[in-house]
Design an enzyme around this catalytic site. Structure first.
Site, PDB file in Angstrom:
ATOM      1  CG  ASP A 192      86.508  48.315  48.163  1.00 43.89           C
ATOM      2  OD1 ASP A 192      85.426  48.740  47.734  1.00 43.89           O
ATOM      3  OD2 ASP A 192      87.515  48.162  47.445  1.00 43.89           O
ATOM      4  N   GLY A 250      81.297  50.331  44.758  1.00 43.95           N
ATOM      5  CA  GLY A 250      80.637  49.025  44.756  1.00 43.95           C
ATOM      6  C   GLY A 250      80.357  48.676  46.194  1.00 43.95           C
ATOM      7  CG  HIS A 251      78.714  51.019  48.596  1.00 44.99           C
ATOM      8  ND1 HIS A 251      78.217  52.209  49.062  1.00 44.99           N
ATOM      9  CD2 HIS A 251      80.008  51.281  48.240  1.00 44.99           C
ATOM     10  CE1 HIS A 251      79.155  53.144  48.989  1.00 44.99           C
ATOM     11  NE2 HIS A 251      80.246  52.601  48.476  1.00 44.99           N
ATOM     12  CE  LYS A 265      82.529  53.306  51.290  1.00 48.20           C
ATOM     13  NZ  LYS A 265      83.695  52.446  51.045  1.00 48.20           N
ATOM     14  CD  GLN A 316      84.463  56.638  45.536  1.00 51.56           C
ATOM     15  OE1 GLN A 316      83.928  57.710  45.715  1.00 51.56           O
ATOM     16  NE2 GLN A 316      83.879  55.698  44.805  1.00 51.56           N
TER      17      GLN A 316
HETATM   18  P1  GDP Z   1      82.116  49.044  50.608  1.00 49.90           P
HETATM   19  O1  GDP Z   1      82.526  49.504  49.274  1.00 49.90           O
HETATM   20  O2  GDP Z   1      82.748  49.819  51.707  1.00 49.90           O
HETATM   21  O3  GDP Z   1      80.624  48.964  50.768  1.00 49.90           O
HETATM   22  O4  GDP Z   1      82.674  47.548  50.765  1.00 49.90           O
HETATM   23  P2  GDP Z   1      82.605  46.374  49.649  1.00 49.90           P
HETATM   24  O5  GDP Z   1      81.203  45.904  49.543  1.00 49.90           O
HETATM   25  O6  GDP Z   1      83.274  46.813  48.398  1.00 49.90           O
HETATM   26  O7  GDP Z   1      83.562  45.303  50.304  1.00 49.90           O
HETATM   27  C1  GDP Z   1      83.316  44.756  51.556  1.00 49.90           C
HETATM   28  C2  GDP Z   1      83.147  43.241  51.417  1.00 49.90           C
HETATM   29  O8  GDP Z   1      83.216  42.640  52.685  1.00 49.90           O
HETATM   30  C3  GDP Z   1      81.796  42.830  50.843  1.00 49.90           C
HETATM   31  O9  GDP Z   1      81.967  41.662  50.100  1.00 49.90           O
HETATM   32  C4  GDP Z   1      80.957  42.554  52.081  1.00 49.90           C
HETATM   33  O10 GDP Z   1      79.912  41.635  51.844  1.00 49.90           O
HETATM   34  C5  GDP Z   1      81.999  41.964  52.996  1.00 49.90           C
HETATM   35  N1  GDP Z   1      81.803  42.197  54.441  1.00 49.90           N
HETATM   36  C6  GDP Z   1      81.333  43.300  55.077  1.00 49.90           C
HETATM   37  N2  GDP Z   1      81.423  43.165  56.406  1.00 49.90           N
HETATM   38  C7  GDP Z   1      81.967  41.936  56.628  1.00 49.90           C
HETATM   39  C8  GDP Z   1      82.375  41.231  57.804  1.00 49.90           C
HETATM   40  O11 GDP Z   1      82.240  41.692  58.928  1.00 49.90           O
HETATM   41  N3  GDP Z   1      82.929  40.007  57.617  1.00 49.90           N
HETATM   42  C9  GDP Z   1      83.115  39.454  56.398  1.00 49.90           C
HETATM   43  N4  GDP Z   1      83.678  38.268  56.314  1.00 49.90           N
HETATM   44  N5  GDP Z   1      82.755  40.099  55.269  1.00 49.90           N
HETATM   45  C10 GDP Z   1      82.214  41.330  55.373  1.00 49.90           C
HETATM   46  P1  IMO Z   2      83.787  52.020  47.376  1.00 52.50           P
HETATM   47  O1  IMO Z   2      82.713  53.059  47.510  1.00 52.50           O
HETATM   48  C1  IMO Z   2      87.971  51.219  46.510  1.00 52.50           C
HETATM   49  C2  IMO Z   2      89.912  53.766  43.541  1.00 52.50           C
HETATM   50  C3  IMO Z   2      90.334  53.153  42.232  1.00 52.50           C
HETATM   51  C4  IMO Z   2      91.552  53.994  41.946  1.00 52.50           C
HETATM   52  C5  IMO Z   2      91.155  55.379  42.434  1.00 52.50           C
HETATM   53  C6  IMO Z   2      90.619  56.300  41.358  1.00 52.50           C
HETATM   54  O2  IMO Z   2      83.293  50.705  46.900  1.00 52.50           O
HETATM   55  O3  IMO Z   2      84.630  51.942  48.603  1.00 52.50           O
HETATM   56  P2  IMO Z   2      88.327  56.396  39.998  1.00 52.50           P
HETATM   57  O4  IMO Z   2      87.662  55.390  39.115  1.00 52.50           O
HETATM   58  O5  IMO Z   2      87.494  56.803  41.162  1.00 52.50           O
HETATM   59  O6  IMO Z   2      88.861  57.564  39.253  1.00 52.50           O
HETATM   60  O7  IMO Z   2      89.630  55.631  40.591  1.00 52.50           O
HETATM   61  O8  IMO Z   2      90.141  55.147  43.403  1.00 52.50           O
HETATM   62  N1  IMO Z   2      88.482  53.592  43.884  1.00 52.50           N
HETATM   63  C7  IMO Z   2      88.044  52.763  44.842  1.00 52.50           C
HETATM   64  N2  IMO Z   2      88.708  51.886  45.620  1.00 52.50           N
HETATM   65  N3  IMO Z   2      86.647  51.393  46.682  1.00 52.50           N
HETATM   66  C8  IMO Z   2      85.960  52.283  45.926  1.00 52.50           C
HETATM   67  O9  IMO Z   2      84.668  52.587  46.159  1.00 52.50           O
HETATM   68  C9  IMO Z   2      86.660  52.991  44.927  1.00 52.50           C
HETATM   69  N4  IMO Z   2      86.305  53.925  44.010  1.00 52.50           N
HETATM   70  C10 IMO Z   2      87.429  54.285  43.398  1.00 52.50           C
HETATM   71  O10 IMO Z   2      90.646  51.795  42.365  1.00 52.50           O
HETATM   72  O11 IMO Z   2      92.630  53.569  42.733  1.00 52.50           O
HETATM   73 MG    MG Z   3      83.399  48.755  47.515  1.00 48.48          MG
END
Ligand code: GDP
Ligand code: IMO
Ligand code: MG
Length: 423
Positions: A13, A40-41, A16, A223
């Site tokens: 998270d 979840g991106h 990415k 991840q």
């Molecule tokens: P990922 O799994 O690495 O793609 O990240 P996620 O989407 O799960 O979580 C990142 C969250 O931060 C999302 O809600 C994005 O919309 C948000 N986000 C990304 N870059 C920024 C930033 O520079 N500032 C803020 N405030 N939010 C951001």
């Molecule tokens: P993105 O791509 C954050 C975590 C789960 C748990 C562990 C194992 O959005 O960054 P799993 O279901 O993969 O067997 O769970 O990994 N986990 C993540 N945490 N971002 C993710 O993906 C994750 N995918 C799995 O919360 O701790």
């Molecule tokens: Mg994510």
């Protein structure tokens, strides 16, 4: 751009999806190489917000090719839902999305096994996303998995599925769950296979032809480094190689064709699920980061654990991924803080750790050693150039990049495309 791997440098998270979206402009092909719909991106384009789980984030850029590589575990039903969801929002997914015929599938019994295993672990649970990821990769390694291509060979699929259903029903019975019906799964999966048929192909050859033709390829890691099955905080990890090496085995592009690795890290740290997290804040500062940063899981909605930036963890990520460039996200979340801390080392008893301890019991006992920074206390949201950032923000960014050991190349100050600074 050539061939670039983008990886998470923390516990997932990191943002990415957003950075992939920004870099997609220069890419011809975006490739997912590991994980599944546990990811979840989030990508925000204008007023629209998309959360992608299996489909590469490049899908939101018209004219880019998107590939789900052989290293991904694909829940075909979730993939179909995602395709339909994008179509409803008028995002084109035809002729620009391909899934590897040798990618393993997540089956209904994997999801139930994931749940049962977590239940059995009790307070020692991993806190998985319950998407069946671990059990699907277990079957792959045990050589009893079913692959996407099997959906197009009904007899082979039937034979293997029958065996898996029989085997797993014994487990379900033992744990007081209702057995699964072969025929129900068979019918559902064969039907989905027909729908997915136009997307299924030999992505290994497709990608290597693209490399030969000098196309720009962008790998979208899911991840993060510390959730990697080999380099993460085992057993509190996911079941794939989220690190850069996974891009080769998960796509079929050889290591000598990789040009650059970009590491994405938040300006602080979060983790969702269980496991060690040395800089976690259990106080109101942690709550404040969660609220300002809207730190709730994009896949499961769970509140994310929040804490200060951990340079020991990111230094390790730079090392094992060979990160050249760093993208720091969510700087804006720190805008109003009077003081900001960065963990520069760990202390365990009298020993000082500047590298990640591999023994999880040691890591669990580690206390962070902090360097403190003065906050800049003004909004960075609309800043477009690095030089226009407040001095204290620049000092902070340069220091965390220096401690991590790679070049600072991108700073993100908001979720949207425009809210990005290139150095
Ligand atoms: P990922 O799994 O690495 O793609 O990240 P996620 O989407 O799960 O979580 C990142 C969250 O931060 C999302 O809600 C994005 O919309 C948000 N986000 C990304 N870059 C920024 C930033 O520079 N500032 C803020 N405030 N939010 C951001
Ligand atoms: P993105 O791509 C954050 C975590 C789960 C748990 C562990 C194992 O959005 O960054 P799993 O279901 O993969 O067997 O769970 O990994 N986990 C993540 N945490 N971002 C993710 O993906 C994750 N995918 C799995 O919360 O701790
Ligand atoms: Mg994510």
């Amino acid at each position: 751009m050539a061939t670039t791997i983008l990886v998470g440098a923390q516990w997932g998270d990191e943002g990415k999806g957003k950075i992939i979206d920004v870099l997609s402009e220069q890419a011809d092909i975006v490739v997912r190489y590991q994980g599944g719909n546990n990811a979840g991106h989030t990508v925000e384009v204008g007023a629209e917000k998309y959360v992608l789980h299996l489909i590469p984030s490049g899908i939101l850029y018209p004219g880019k090719l998107n590939v789900i590589g052989n290293g991904v575990v694909v829940d075909p039903i979730a993939l179909w839902d995602e395709i339909e969801g994008l179509r409803r929002r008028r995002v084109a997914v035809d002729n620009n999305l391909f899934v590897s015929e040798t990618a393993h599938m997540v089956m209904p019994y994997h999801r139930l096994l994931d749940e049962i295993r977590e239940e059995q672990k009790g307070h020692r649970k991993i806190g998985t996303t319950k998407r069946g990821i671990g059990p699907a990769y277990s079957d792959k390694v045990a050589r009893t998995g079913l692959r996407i291509g099997d959906l197009l060979a009904p007899e082979r699929f039937a034979e293997r599925l029958r065996r898996k259903v029989r085997e797993n029903n014994e487990i379900f019975k033992a744990f007081g769950h209702r057995p699964m019906r072969f025929q129900t799964i068979y019918d559902q999966y064969i039907a989905i296979g027909q729908k997915l048929k136009p997307f299924i192909t030999d992505t290994v050859t497709l990608l290597n032809r693209a490399v030969r033709d000098n196309k720009n390829i962008l790998f979208e890691g899911a991840q993060g480094t510390h959730l990697d099955i080999d380099f993460g905080t085992y057993p509190f990890v996911t079941s794939s190689n989220a690190t850069a090496g996974g891009a080769c085995t998960g796509s079929g592009i050889p290591p000598n064709r990789i040009d650059r690795v970009v590491g994405v890290m938040k300006a602080y740290t979060t983790r969702v699920g269980e496991g060690p997290f040395p800089t976690e804040l259990h106080d109101e500062q942690g709550t404040a980061l969660r609220e300002t940063g809207r730190e709730f899981g994009a896949t499961t909605g769970r509140p994310r654990r929040c804490g200060w930036f951990d340079a020991v963890a990111t230094r390790y990520a730079v090392m094992v991924n060979g990160i050249n460039d760093l993208a720091v996200t969510k700087l804006d979340v720190l805008d109003n803080l009077p003081k900001i801390k960065v963990c520069v080392a760990y202390k365990c008893g009298r020993k000082l750790w500047e590298t990640m301890p591999t023994d999880i019991d040691v890591l669990m006992r580690c206390q962070p050693v902090y360097q403190e920074f003065d906050g800049w206390r003004c909004s960075t949201r609309h800043v477009l150039e690095f030089d226009q950032l407040p001095k204290r923000a620049r000092v902070y960014l340069q220091r965390i990049a220096q401690l991590s050991g790679a070049r600072l190349s991108i700073v993100s100050v908001g979720a949207r495309r425009e809210e990005t600074i290139f150095l």
